[in-house]
Write an enzyme that holds these catalytic residues in place. Sequence first.
Site, PDB file in Angstrom:
ATOM      1  N   ARG A   1      18.720  18.016  -4.181  1.00 15.39           N
ATOM      2  CA  ARG A   1      18.173  16.463  -4.277  1.00 15.39           C
ATOM      3  C   ARG A   1      17.905  15.854  -5.638  1.00 15.39           C
ATOM      4  NH1 ARG A   1      19.521  17.290   0.286  1.00 15.39           N
ATOM      5  NH2 ARG A   1      18.344  16.965   2.300  1.00 15.39           N
TER       6      ARG A   1
ATOM      7  N   LYS B   1      18.548   0.778   7.686  1.00 13.53           N
ATOM      8  CA  LYS B   1      18.568   0.242   6.169  1.00 13.53           C
ATOM      9  C   LYS B   1      19.986  -0.240   6.049  1.00 13.53           C
ATOM     10  CE  LYS B   1      14.526   1.194   4.420  1.00 13.53           C
ATOM     11  NZ  LYS B   1      13.739  -0.027   3.905  1.00 13.53           N
TER      12      LYS B   1
ATOM     13  N   TYR C   1      16.975   5.906  10.562  1.00 16.08           N
ATOM     14  CA  TYR C   1      16.507   5.122   9.701  1.00 16.08           C
ATOM     15  C   TYR C   1      17.578   4.663   8.733  1.00 16.08           C
ATOM     16  CZ  TYR C   1      14.144   4.830   5.171  1.00 16.08           C
ATOM     17  OH  TYR C   1      13.638   4.346   4.013  1.00 16.08           O
TER      18      TYR C   1
ATOM     19  N   ASP D   1      17.722  21.660   6.867  1.00 18.56           N
ATOM     20  CA  ASP D   1      18.127  21.481   5.373  1.00 18.56           C
ATOM     21  C   ASP D   1      18.293  19.901   5.216  1.00 18.56           C
ATOM     22  OD1 ASP D   1      17.810  23.875   4.075  1.00 18.56           O
ATOM     23  OD2 ASP D   1      19.961  24.508   4.340  1.00 18.56           O
TER      24      ASP D   1
ATOM     25  N   ARG E   1       0.908  -1.099  -0.061  1.00 19.99           N
ATOM     26  CA  ARG E   1      -0.043   0.051  -0.323  1.00 19.99           C
ATOM     27  C   ARG E   1       0.985   1.140  -0.006  1.00 19.99           C
ATOM     28  NH1 ARG E   1      -4.871  -1.244   4.371  1.00 19.99           N
ATOM     29  NH2 ARG E   1      -6.391  -1.888   2.872  1.00 19.99           N
TER      30      ARG E   1
HETATM   31  O1  GFB Z   1      12.154  15.189   1.379  1.00 12.05           O
HETATM   32  P1  GFB Z   1      12.812  15.583   2.705  1.00 12.05           P
HETATM   33  O2  GFB Z   1      11.955  15.685   3.844  1.00 12.05           O
HETATM   34  O3  GFB Z   1      13.880  14.651   3.125  1.00 12.05           O
HETATM   35  O4  GFB Z   1      13.479  17.043   2.601  1.00 12.05           O
HETATM   36  P2  GFB Z   1      15.510  14.383   2.729  1.00 12.05           P
HETATM   37  C1  GFB Z   1      14.252  17.436   1.400  1.00 12.05           C
HETATM   38  C2  GFB Z   1      14.747  18.931   1.610  1.00 12.05           C
HETATM   39  O5  GFB Z   1      13.370  19.609   1.181  1.00 12.05           O
HETATM   40  C3  GFB Z   1      15.051  19.196   2.923  1.00 12.05           C
HETATM   41  C4  GFB Z   1      13.218  20.644   2.388  1.00 12.05           C
HETATM   42  O6  GFB Z   1      16.254  20.297   2.872  1.00 12.05           O
HETATM   43  C5  GFB Z   1      13.643  19.887   3.602  1.00 12.05           C
HETATM   44  O7  GFB Z   1      14.010  21.029   4.389  1.00 12.05           O
HETATM   45  N1  GFB Z   1      11.980  20.930   2.414  1.00 12.05           N
HETATM   46  C6  GFB Z   1      11.500  22.277   2.052  1.00 12.05           C
HETATM   47  C7  GFB Z   1      10.780  20.407   2.810  1.00 12.05           C
HETATM   48  N2  GFB Z   1      10.001  22.412   2.273  1.00 12.05           N
HETATM   49  C8  GFB Z   1       9.887  20.998   2.781  1.00 12.05           C
HETATM   50  C9  GFB Z   1       8.416  20.418   3.177  1.00 12.05           C
HETATM   51  O8  GFB Z   1       7.417  21.200   3.205  1.00 12.05           O
HETATM   52  N3  GFB Z   1       8.414  19.261   3.639  1.00 12.05           N
HETATM   53  C10 GFB Z   1       9.557  18.485   3.654  1.00 12.05           C
HETATM   54  N4  GFB Z   1       9.497  17.220   4.178  1.00 12.05           N
HETATM   55  N5  GFB Z   1      10.671  18.889   3.224  1.00 12.05           N
HETATM   56  C11 GFB Z   1      14.793  12.081   3.488  1.00 12.05           C
HETATM   57  C12 GFB Z   1      15.124  11.313   4.845  1.00 12.05           C
HETATM   58  O9  GFB Z   1      15.671  13.117   3.651  1.00 12.05           O
HETATM   59  O10 GFB Z   1      15.056  11.373   2.385  1.00 12.05           O
HETATM   60  C13 GFB Z   1      14.636   9.829   4.721  1.00 12.05           C
HETATM   61  O11 GFB Z   1      14.559  11.885   6.189  1.00 12.05           O
HETATM   62  C14 GFB Z   1      14.778   9.155   3.408  1.00 12.05           C
HETATM   63  O12 GFB Z   1      15.260   9.147   5.766  1.00 12.05           O
HETATM   64  C15 GFB Z   1      14.500  10.183   2.170  1.00 12.05           C
HETATM   65  O13 GFB Z   1      16.181   8.770   3.321  1.00 12.05           O
HETATM   66  C16 GFB Z   1      14.784   9.616   0.979  1.00 12.05           C
HETATM   67  O14 GFB Z   1      15.672  14.288   1.556  1.00 12.05           O
HETATM   68  O15 GFB Z   1      16.311  15.332   3.509  1.00 12.05           O
END
Ligand code: GFB
Length: 309
Positions: free
Chosen positions: A210, A141, A137, A270, A13
């Site tokens: 990213r 992994k 996490y 960040d 899901r």
């Molecule tokens: O996708 P994200 O939450 O995870 O955040 P990571 C990526 C970037 O986007 C960070 C920014 O720099 C966040 O500060 N960002 C900007 C936001 N606005 C937002 C928002 O509204 N929501 C979120 N969530 N982010 C994850 C890991 O890291 O990557 C996990 O936490 C996993 O473990 C995943 O590996 C693939 O890319 O930083």
Amino acid sequence: MEKHARIYIAGHRGLVGSAIIRRLRQDGYTNLLTATSQELDLRDQAAVRAFFEKERPDYVFLAAAKVGGILANSNFPADFIYQNLMIEANVIESARLAGIEKLLFLGSTCIYPKMAPQPLKEEYLLTAPLEPTNEWYAVAKIAGIKLCQAYQRQYGCKFISVMPTNLYGPEDNFDLESSHVMPALIRKFHQARQQGEPTVTVWGTGKPLREFLHVDDCADACLFLMEHYEGEEIVNIGVGSDLTIAELAELVKQAVGFEGEIVFDTSKPDGTPRKLVDVSRINALGWRAIIPIEEGIASTYRWFLENKA
Ligand code: GFB
């Protein structure tokens, strides 16, 4: 995989599991096995063993995991490490005991060191400290990867591990507290447009880089590797190019049709400065991603409008 092979998709899901199911059905696989978390708690060792003994799958896609964005990872470290360790250990050991044909374990690119050279080569695993916001996490992994490698060495199990970069697409989590950046931005820009708000707030500085892979490309890669790869080494899955969070916000803003301003909230983290994977290993095996990010954002926004808005 023969078309009638019994294939268990753990986590069917979720974002990745549901994409793997869509793809298997599309390709004519008829004997798919799934269980909801109410039917089978993957953290329960006895229940998982009994499930494998009864159901006897031939192939397993291990896509079940406790996942979340940067804030959820920081706020719930115990959930992220405990639940993921239990799920992996239970499924992998039960798969061995049941004598399955092959298993594919889904990892994540956050297993690589925070300050590793870019693009991230598979051999950078465990060469330096992890990014603190998601180390819990990541450690779980990494344990999953090591389980697969150990079971290959000791028991000759065909258990492989793949590391997809940041994923997005249908069936993602659009909750603003726990989601990843792509679904969060889709929802924020959509709501701001609907409500006529002048600004949308994006977390952090907007400077982190990213890489984003559409989950249908990821599912395609998983099927490809299940068919064509048996090595002990991990394999990255990505597109090979990245963009800043500020650039991503602009793309989502355009796709949604929001006309206001973007504001950055620098009180939010960040995370890792850059996370671009080296895709030469999977490219050399004969696979590459095909869905352009603009097209992927547009189709994900359509899915959001039809299912979540
Ligand atoms: O996708 P994200 O939450 O995870 O955040 P990571 C990526 C970037 O986007 C960070 C920014 O720099 C966040 O500060 N960002 C900007 C936001 N606005 C937002 C928002 O509204 N929501 C979120 N969530 N982010 C994850 C890991 O890291 O990557 C996990 O936490 C996993 O473990 C995943 O590996 C693939 O890319 O930083």
